[in-house]
Write an enzyme that holds these catalytic residues in place. Structure first.
Site, PDB file in Angstrom:
ATOM      1  N   ASP A 208      12.318  80.472   6.576  1.00 37.94           N
ATOM      2  CA  ASP A 208      13.814  80.388   5.842  1.00 37.94           C
ATOM      3  C   ASP A 208      14.481  79.006   5.825  1.00 37.94           C
ATOM      4  O   ASP A 208      14.412  78.216   6.745  1.00 37.94           O
ATOM      5  CB  ASP A 208      14.700  81.343   6.647  1.00 37.94           C
ATOM      6  N   GLU A 258      10.856  78.397   2.006  1.00 41.30           N
ATOM      7  CA  GLU A 258      12.067  78.458   1.200  1.00 41.30           C
ATOM      8  C   GLU A 258      12.442  77.080   1.008  1.00 41.30           C
ATOM      9  O   GLU A 258      13.094  76.447   1.867  1.00 41.30           O
ATOM     10  CB  GLU A 258      13.241  79.443   1.586  1.00 41.30           C
TER      11      GLU A 258
END
Length: 533
Positions: A208, A258
């Site tokens: 993330d 990401e």
């Protein structure tokens, strides 16, 4: 699973990965919240759908201030989802079904309930415990102003002041304090977390906010800053990911980052052979339904991946963005967080037709594909009543942003059951809109024209036809608003984004279409076809 044996070390280059947002997937204990028992019960469905791997958004212990992306303990499954033993059973049972499992790590920040942050609060200013985070005195005569002008990704200042006068940094919600990645203990802890999950059988990790970890130690103001960005895409990140890659190689694990970056050369650095394996393709995800824009996004994606030998990834939706059917049914078919608003009209019939075509487009492109839960059911973005919205983006925006809950509504599994078969005996954690049962999986399984039937047919073909693996894309001559390309010598894809029907090129067999041909055997607007040529 045909085409993706678990022993294949390069499986991730062409895989179809299905994103599971556990809280909304399936409720195994009837309490209104999806859980790992619910996911295990749906493994046959996922195997029959034809996916190669599951990516799970965080299932760790969390106060859920940001849907689990505020992690309090990486080695414990949140009680709302089950236990660590449940996770281990799920990983093993999925593997038996031919499906790998990827977990999510959130290295930029932790929950304010994490033991490290609680210890930092208790220890006070100047303590070693606070060195694990970014604590600073404020500016102004009495320290009443934030240490710099950084803004939270969720809106408002990126700093919160404590009673002792110090401020701490949080690029997201105040409940998500940023870690100090210049501290060796932070790096050691995350490497141990990776080992913990690799040793439990996960095949990979999604990272993330992968480009945000490192911060300029001076924490300079954004305004007037002439140097590199103080916290996005800093060069120090690459040494971190090289050490992670070496660890992953021990276990045969893979990483997907990401990484939102406009500079293709900087983006490609994360995909060098000794760093991350893959990264999400946000240019394609946010691209409007426009032939020229889509072709440019495809060409640029393939070009930026080619120098480092990494596969492209293709994704239409995830747990943060507006559902594809709704987005493609709007006048503005692109996606931008800054433009999200309440009450934007959408034509679900038009959006569904385009989403079906986009499914065949994305699944025909070279590389791997990420499929967000419910996309295979053609779900629309739900309008959540303001008083029931839980996403912090809504509150932090002063109520302007509708937040991301509209794409996180619990899935409909059985049309005739309470709460559309989600499994709850009480109201689910987010309300399902009226008529949600019309999307139910059991209803779609018996309808050969449904979105679910289309995805199942497309994934079966993708897994069996040699043209989908290892063959580059070559564009074919086509009208301006038509995308036409081949994969190898026998497979072609045609997507009509124009306002009129177009003839199919010469072909031996019509493999699959997203919608019916017209009476003249031509491809209608907003329709795609796969052809054996």
């Amino acid at each position: 699973m045909e085409g993706s044996p678990l022993a294949d070390g390069d499986w991730w280059r062409t895989a179809v990965l299905y994103q599971v947002y556990v809280r909304s997937f399936a409720d195994g204990d009837g309490d209104g919240t999806g859980d790992l028992t619910g996911v295990r019960s749906k493994l046959p469905y996922l195997a029959e759908l034809g996916v190669d791997a599951l990516w799970f958004t965080p299932w760790y212990r969390s106060p859920m201030a940001d849907g689990g992306y505020d992690v309090a303990d990486y080695r414990t499954v949140d009680p709302a989802f089950g236990t660590l033993a449940d996770a281990e059973k799920l990983i093993a049972e999925a593997r038996t079904a031919g499906i790998r499992v990827l977990v999510d790590v959130v290295p930029n920040h932790v929950s304010a309930q994490h033991s490290w942050f609680r210890a930092a609060l208790a220890a006070g200013p100047g303590s070693p415990e606070r060195e694990l985070f970014h604590f600073r005195p404020g500016r102004g005569p009495e320290g009443q102003l934030p240490p710099n002008d950084w803004q939270s990704e969720f809106g408002g200042p990126a700093w919160t002041r404590l009673a002792d006068g110090q401020w701490y940094l949080h690029l997201f919600a105040p409940e998500q304090p940023d870690l100090n990645w210049a501290h060796p203990a932070v790096r050691r802890e995350h490497e141990e977390i990776l080992r913990f999950w690799f040793e439990r059988g996960v095949a990979g990790v999604r990272i993330d906010s992968a480009a945000l970890l490192a911060k300029d130690p001076e924490l300079p103001d954004m305004a007037g800053n002439q140097g590199p960005h103080p916290y996005i895409d800093r060069d120090e990140l690459h040494e971190i990911y090289r050490s992670w890659r070496a660890l992953a190689e021990e276990y045969g694990g893979v990483f997907v980052g990401e990484v939102w970056l406009p500079d293709s050369e900087r983006f490609a650095r994360y995909l060098r052979p000794d760093e991350l394996h893959t990264a999400f393709n946000f240019a394609f995800l946010s691209c409007p339904w426009d032939a020229g824009r889509l072709r440019t996004a495809i060409d640029e994606t393939l070009a930026e991946h080619a120098p480092v030998g990494a596969p492209a990834t293709w994704v239409l939706c995830n747990h943060d963005v507006t559902r594809t059917v709704t987005r493609y049914g709007r006048e503005d078919t692109g996606f931008d967080f800054a433009r999200k608003a309440f009450g934007v009209p959408s034509d679900p019939v038009l959006g569904t037709r385009r989403a079906r075509a986009a499914a065949l487009l994305s699944l025909a492109l070279p590389g791997s594909v990420y499929l967000y839960q419910g996309e295979e059911l053609g779900l629309v973005e739900a309008e959540i009543p303001r008083e029931l919205i839980q996403d912090p983006m809504h509150e932090r925006s002063g109520g302007r942003d509708p937040g991301r809950d509209g794409c996180r509504v619990p899935l409909p599994w059985a049309a005739a059951e309470p709460y559309a078969g989600f499994g709850s005996t009480v109201e689910p954690w987010l309300p399902q809109p009226p008529g949600w049962s019309r999307f139910a999986a059991d209803r779609q399984l018996t309808d050969p024209g449904s979105m679910l039937s289309l995805y199942r047919a497309a994934l079966a073909l993708r897994g069996s036809h040699p043209g989908f693996t290892g063959t580059p894309l070559r564009w074919l001559p086509a009208p301006p608003e038509v995308l036409a390309f081949t994969r190898g010598e026998e497979l072609s894809c045609l997507v009509n984004l124009s306002a009129t029907a177009v003839p199919l090129p010469a072909h031996r067999e019509l493999l699959l279409t997203s919608g019916s041909l017209d009476d003249a055997g031509q491809l209608p607007p907003d329709t795609a076809a796969w052809l054996r040529t």
